[in-house]
Design a protein around this motif. Structure first.
Motif, short mmCIF file in Angstrom:
data_model
loop_
_atom_site.label_atom_id
_atom_site.label_comp_id
_atom_site.label_asym_id
_atom_site.label_seq_id
_atom_site.Cartn_x
_atom_site.Cartn_y
_atom_site.Cartn_z
N ASP A 276 27.19 92.32 34.93
CA ASP A 276 27.47 91.47 33.07
C ASP A 276 26.16 91.11 33.60
N HIS A 277 25.57 90.75 33.93
CA HIS A 277 23.78 89.97 34.18
C HIS A 277 22.72 90.60 33.32
N GLN A 278 23.22 91.99 32.94
CA GLN A 278 21.92 92.67 32.51
C GLN A 278 21.32 91.87 31.40
N SER A 279 20.43 92.08 30.94
CA SER A 279 19.60 91.61 30.27
C SER A 279 18.95 92.93 29.03
N LYS A 280 18.32 93.44 30.36
CA LYS A 280 17.63 94.53 29.12
C LYS A 280 17.47 95.64 30.30
N LEU A 281 17.63 96.60 29.62
CA LEU A 281 17.59 98.58 30.53
C LEU A 281 15.43 98.78 30.82
N THR A 282 16.23 99.26 31.52
CA THR A 282 14.33 100.02 31.52
C THR A 282 14.24 100.69 31.94
N LEU A 283 13.26 101.96 30.83
CA LEU A 283 13.15 103.31 30.51
C LEU A 283 12.37 103.96 32.05
N MET A 284 12.97 104.87 32.76
CA MET A 284 11.95 105.62 33.48
C MET A 284 11.17 107.09 32.73
N SER A 285 10.44 107.43 32.79
CA SER A 285 9.34 108.00 31.34
C SER A 285 9.88 110.00 31.50
N GLU A 286 9.94 109.86 29.95
CA GLU A 286 10.50 111.37 30.04
C GLU A 286 9.92 112.45 31.05
N SER A 287 8.39 111.88 31.37
CA SER A 287 7.76 113.07 31.60
C SER A 287 8.33 113.31 33.39
N LEU A 288 9.54 112.56 34.04
CA LEU A 288 10.34 113.16 35.12
C LEU A 288 10.66 113.99 35.18
N ARG A 289 11.51 114.23 33.71
CA ARG A 289 12.65 115.68 33.60
C ARG A 289 11.50 116.68 33.74
#
Lengths: 671, 221, 253
Positions: A276-289
């Motif tokens: 619940d504490h989450q304030s933002k989400l962090t992207l992992m680059s599309e290149s990982l796919r």
């Protein structure tokens, strides 16, 4: 007769821009010096526009809410920037970039705008290199490219995983140069809170000095909004905490139409919510796919065991894994576009196969490529006969480290788990908003003299943006479009003397802002601003997120209206108005997000088709090999929805028909 | 813009520190070499001959003036920099970083330098002043005998130990720091410079320290 | 939840630039180890708002370690106890139950406190505006591949350009020196052929501005390199020294 005119020049598509450019009225240098331009926002679009306009001789004022223009959220873009340079000799061209962008946008973008974008893309790279942006290079000293977002050519320029940072710092250096030369006046820690219009034209803004709390009046012959997207309406997104819709929303309420507000890009590979504490989400680059395979367990008992901590990902046998993207889309596999990958993850998690405690996560697994693709390759190179599994893992790990090291480190820092040993856990998150202020071909809104650039406008990405195209658009608008197109308006303004800010229009606007601030403090409620923001985010994510339906959207509109009432009755804004007060700033932003959220739902409700990032459950293919896939409705919805603000909670729809003269429309299939 | 930044900018001041520092280091090499002659253990014959040469040779005399000038410049400049650096942080932290991000002696160059200065006063009173008096009086000064007398006292030995200890740590940072300030930082050469600096900072003070100890214990006759 | 922590925070509170500040103690409880340090501050602020007190002002924006806005001095270290991360990327699993954590603003004459933990870093912008750029107007550029740049130089330039301008170097330096920041920008441009035309002017005017802003001088303690979230190397400071000296000797003005 429609109230909106896109002002797309006549002529053959690939000559529209060059012909138009050479026919735009000019402003002579002496007149430029007496014309003032206000730029709000200092990201890629804002910094590049401000620097270029100042170079041309205009008097420019730039505003940003951060402590320095260099902090704008363009800085966080990781992957790269597209340009039709064809340096790789793989058959790329302006036309291909144009075509890919229109198709990627699911045929909901303007042909003329997108073609112009593709045309100027090459000049952006030239400009950035000239100003010292250290883009990645090959050993021969030439620029390096990588492939991105499933396109078939390598046209993405990059600087490790920090392309946005490097491009922004390039634009920022151009801006600071002008600040040093005295042609740009910089106002950092200032937030625009109102547009001032006089005789129907935008003539300035009211800004709050965030340090002293003082309201300031600023005049401009034209006002440029370069204020980014509104993904934070979902509370949790990959946007920066401060990213907001306030400037755009104020403009909207002053007459600027809002285009396609419901088009939201949900990025498939982000680090899942941890609590619940989450304030933002962090992207992992599309290149990982490119090297990660996405899966969930096939059997429910395995899911349960993993959630209870009794089993780990590595304990699940190969046959018991469901590589659902490879199963559903054999042709594109893990490299389907963002919207498709995101929906597929949601489908599995909704079916109960999510692999973390919240049930909202899937695996992104590098093990098999690490061992059998790179490990074996390295073993061959090093001449190791019959390598053991451990050897393969170790050899492959080095290769993966070289390619994605910084992303793996970031993942480990945030989650505390080592992705070299355990698969990553990922889940889709709100990333970008294709919708925005409606603009014509000149980037002017429906308010004369008011412009919108970059993510803040709706123009180039249709219903879904391709990877590495946001940076391209921001810089195209700022460096190569607005400096020309603004002449069409300003050439008629040379007789307009600077209007003193004692003009009554400024009085009225400032009073409105002041009253609203006073109102916030007067409520003296019991709940923090964040409390309401989180509630709004949940409504939006649940009902106007990855999948939307009629009933859900109607309920969402109802809920948002209730939330709006609660907010204005019960929010608590501590502190005072005449001081540095982050809670007050947030209150203003959330109040606007609530109003925007309603409009997004109204737009989503209106668009009874699935296109790009907008998926309506009622509009899906039934039967056949496309069963369950998104279904567009070109007959009824091939238009831009431009919404006009009429009164609180009341918006009127205007349609801009989209005409495709060059592109042949077809269904997007990735099977 | 004027050419003043060549002398007044913060970087120029650092250059002065580095250049004078390296000059003083070169003096240490000579000083240390000559002093080490006592270990020939010939009742100071070789050592006294060298000392005589050093106190009478005209080139050395001129260099000595330069040495004083360098030392004074090194001290004055460091004072100016220290005052400016203190001004750059008027409010101190409640919790200081300590050794987590830097070595204590790299942050204590001022204190180490001040200790060195105090030591120098004692040291010069012990040897330099009597030598000069002798030279002016036209007499021969037996420095070796003077050392025996001074180092017979335990407190002098102690003072000298503190002195060379300060020197060791001052050099430990100062040696490699001078090269960094002069702009010499190279993947290939810097590790070498650091290694030389490290061993220099240990060897030279160790040799200096060995003399009072050896004399006090009567190992040198 | 198990594993959650109770902590004591000592936070610098200062109403504004003029007023005097002090460390104020706040207990926070039930802190998850998965929270970032800033999310722990969100919890504290939520608590303060509920108690009808004023929340702590602190700078933050991207919360993914790239914008350079967050700026806390935690237990005596810029961006906290872990090397090479920003405060927003510092997670509470780096602390233990019962810890007392002292949080202060960056301290430097050139970074005056605005409120609580928020400081004014506009000195950095002013330094950049004195030469941290290449003077090329939009539209002047030649084709990007007409100027080959050796990969090694491009990579080094990039490493220097990775600076996020957070000011941790200044905050941690015992002299409040901005040399690492300035050297990163000077190096980025000095390593590229495009940057040569203005190289001499650039380094002189940027250093002059740096001195004017009241930053201290570099005594090579190396603390800045250790605390820098982006690992900017001391090599850059050596390069700055070199560039500056050559420029000030050779410059004819």
């Amino acid at each position: 007769m429609s109230k909106i005119d896109s002002k797309i020049p006549d002529g053959v598509l690939d000559q529209k821009w060059s012909k138009f450019k050479s026919s735009i009225p000019l402003v002579n240098p002496a007149n430029k010096r007496s014309l003032e331009i206000i730029v709000v926002g200092s990201g890629l679009a804002g910094s590049s526009a401000a620097a270029t306009l100042a170079e041309m001789g205009y008097k420019v004022k730039v505003f940003c809410f951060q402590d320095s223009p260099r902090r704008a959220h363009s800085i966080a873009a990781q992957g790269g920037i597209n340009a039709a340079k064809n340096y790789q000799n793989d058959g790329d061209s302006v036309h291909r970039l144009f075509y890919d962008t229109i198709k990627g946008g699911d045929y909901r973008a303007r042909e003329a705008n997108v073609h112009r974008l593709a045309e100027v893309s090459g000049s952006i790279i030239d400009q950035c290199v000239a100003q010292g942006v250290p883009l990645a290079r090959e050993y021969g000293g030439m620029l390096s490219n990588r492939s991105f977002g499933g396109t078939q050519v390598q046209r993405t320029f990059y600087a490790a995983g920090q392309t946005g940072q490097q491009l922004l710092l390039g634009a920022y250096s151009g801006l600071q140069r002008q600040v040093g030369l005295g042609t740009v006046e910089m106002f950092s820690r200032h937030e625009m809170l109102e547009v001032v219009t006089i005789d129907g034209k935008a003539r300035g803004i009211i800004a709050r000095n965030l340090i002293t709390g003082k309201l300031e009046r600023h005049f401009g012959h034209a006002v440029l909004l370069c204020t980014g997207g509104y993904g934070n309406v979902f509370y949790l997104s990959t946007n920066a905490m401060g990213s907001n819709v306030t400037a755009a929303w104020k403009a909207h309420k002053k007459g600027a139409f809002f285009g396609n507000p419901c088009y939201t890009q949900i990025h498939p590979t982000c680090i899942p919510v941890s609590g619940d504490h989450q304030s933002k989400l962090t992207l992992m680059s599309e290149s990982l796919r490119n090297d990660g395979r996405i899966w969930v367990p096939k059997k429910m008992e395995d899911v349960t065991a993993i959630r209870e901590g009794k089993k780990k990902a590595v304990d699940i046998a190969e046959d018991d894994r469901d590589y659902y993207l490879e199963r559903r889309y054999p042709a594109f596999g893990n490299l389907v576009p963002r919207d498709v990958a995101s929906r597929a993850a949601k489908e599995r998690c909704d079916a109960g196969f999510g692999i973390n405690k919240t049930g909202e996560a899937v695996y992104l697994d590098f093990a098999s490529n690490m061992k059998y693709k790179y490990g074996k390759q390295e073993a061959l190179v090093k001449g190791i006969q019959n390598p053991t599994e451990e050897q393969l893992h170790a050899l492959g790990k080095e290769v993966v480290k070289e390619k994605y090291g910084n992303l793996f480190d970031m993942y480990k820092q945030i989650t505390g788990e080592d992705p070299y040993e355990m698969p990553m856990m990922i889940y889709p998150a709100v990333h970008y908003t294709m919708g925005g202020i409606w603009v014509d071909y000149n980037l002017m809104t429906t308010v004369p003299g008011l412009y919108a650039l970059g993510e803040a406008n709706f123009s180039d990405h249709g219903a879904n943006r391709l990877g590495a195209s946001a940076l391209m658009q921001g810089l195209a608008d700022g460096y190569f479009v607005i400096p020309y197109t603004i002449g069409a308006y300003l050439s008629n303004e040379i007789r307009t003397k600077a209007i003193p800010t004692s003009h009554e229009a400024f009085d009225v606007a400032e009073k409105e802002v002041q009253q609203r601030i006073d109102k916030f403090f007067a409520i003296k409620g019991t709940k923090s601003v964040d409390f309401f923001h989180k509630k709004l985010g949940k409504i939006m994510w649940d009902k106007c997120g990855m999948a939307r339906n009629d009933a859900g959207l109607k309920k969402a509109i109802e809920d948002i209206r209730q939330l709006q009432k609660d907010f204005w009755n019960d929010v608590r804004v501590p502190g005072e108005a005449n001081e540095f007060n982050p809670e007050l700033e947030k209150a203003g932003r959330v109040a606007d997000f609530i109003e925007l959220g309603e409009l997004m739902c109204i737009d989503a409700l209106n668009r009874v088709e699935s296109c790009g990032g907008h998926f309506r459950e009622e509009s899906a293919e039934v039967g056949g090999d496309q069963d369950g896939e998104a279904k567009r409705n070109d007959n009824d919805f091939m238009y831009v929805a431009a919404w006009e603000y009429k009164a609180p909670n009341t918006f009127e729809l205007h349609k801009e028909e989209l005409k495709y003269e060059v592109i042949k429309i077809s269904q997007r299939s990735y099977k | 813009m004027s050419n003043s930044e060549l002398f007044t900018s913060s970087i120029a001041k650092k250059y002065v520190m580095a250049l004078t520092g390296l000059f003083l280091i070169s003096f240490l090499v000579i000083h240390c070499t000559i002093n080490a002659l006592i270990f020939v253990n010939d009742s100071g014959e070789t050592f006294n001959a060298a000392a005589h040469f050093m106190s009478h040779n005209i080139v050395v005399r001129i260099l000595e003036v330069g040495l004083f000038f360098g030392l004074v410049l090194h001290m004055v400049q460091s004072l100016i920099l220290t005052v400016a650096n203190k001004k750059a942080r008027p409010v101190q932290y409640a919790v200081v970083p300590g050794n987590s991000s830097s070595k204590w002696y790299s942050r204590s160059m001022g204190i180490l330098g001040s200790l060195l200065l105090l030591f120098l006063v004692v040291h010069m009173a012990n040897f330099w002043v009597p030598t000069k008096q002798a030279v002016f009086a036209g007499e021969e000064h037996n420095t070796f005998e003077a050392m025996k007398v001074v180092f017979a006292e335990w407190y002098f030995v102690l003072i000298y130990m503190v002195g060379v200890g300060s020197l060791a740590y001052h050099l430990m940072h100062g040696f490699q720091s001078a090269f960094q300030t002069l702009g010499i930082n190279h993947k290939k050469y810097t590790p070498m410079i650091k290694a030389i600096g490290f061993w220099f900072s240990i060897l030279v003070p160790a040799i200096f320290a060995a003399m009072p100890i050896a004399m006090h214990l009567g190992l040198i006759k | 939840m198990s594993g959650n922590m109770n902590l004591t925070l000592k936070v610098w509170r200062q109403k504004n630039a003029e007023k005097k500040g002090e460390l104020v103690t706040y207990p926070v409880s039930n802190i998850s180890p998965d929270m970032s340090f800033l999310e722990m501050f969100d919890v504290l602020n939520e608590q303060l708002i509920t108690e009808n007190k004023e929340p702590v002002a602190f700078d933050h924006d991207c919360r993914e370690g790239i914008c350079g806005m967050c700026s806390m001095h935690i237990n005596g270290r810029a961006h906290g106890p872990k090397d090479a991360v920003t405060t927003c990327q510092l997670h509470m699993r780096s602390f233990s139950d019962g810890d007392t954590i002292v949080v202060e603003p960056w301290r430097a004459a050139a970074f005056p406190v605005i409120k609580d933990l928020v400081v004014d870093r506009s000195a950095f912008d002013r330094i950049i505006s004195k030469g941290g750029y290449i003077s090329v107007n939009t539209g002047n550029a030649q084709d990007a591949n007409n100027l080959p740049i050796p990969k090694i130089d491009a990579d080094k330039s990039f490493e220097a350009a990775a600076c996020i301008g957070c000011g941790a170097c200044v905050a941690t330096c015992k002299n409040g020196s901005a040399m690492l920041f300035v050297s990163a920008k000077v190096s980025q441009l000095a390593l590229l052929p495009q940057g040569q035309a203005e190289a001499k002017q650039r380094v002189i005017s940027m250093v002059n501005q740096m001195d004017e802003e009241g930053f201290g001088s570099c005594t090579n303690t190396g603390a800045c390199e250790v605390e820098c979230p982006k690992g900017i190397s001391l090599e850059n400071i050596a390069r700055l020294n070199r560039e500056f000296t050559l420029a000030s000797i050779l410059e004819e003005k």
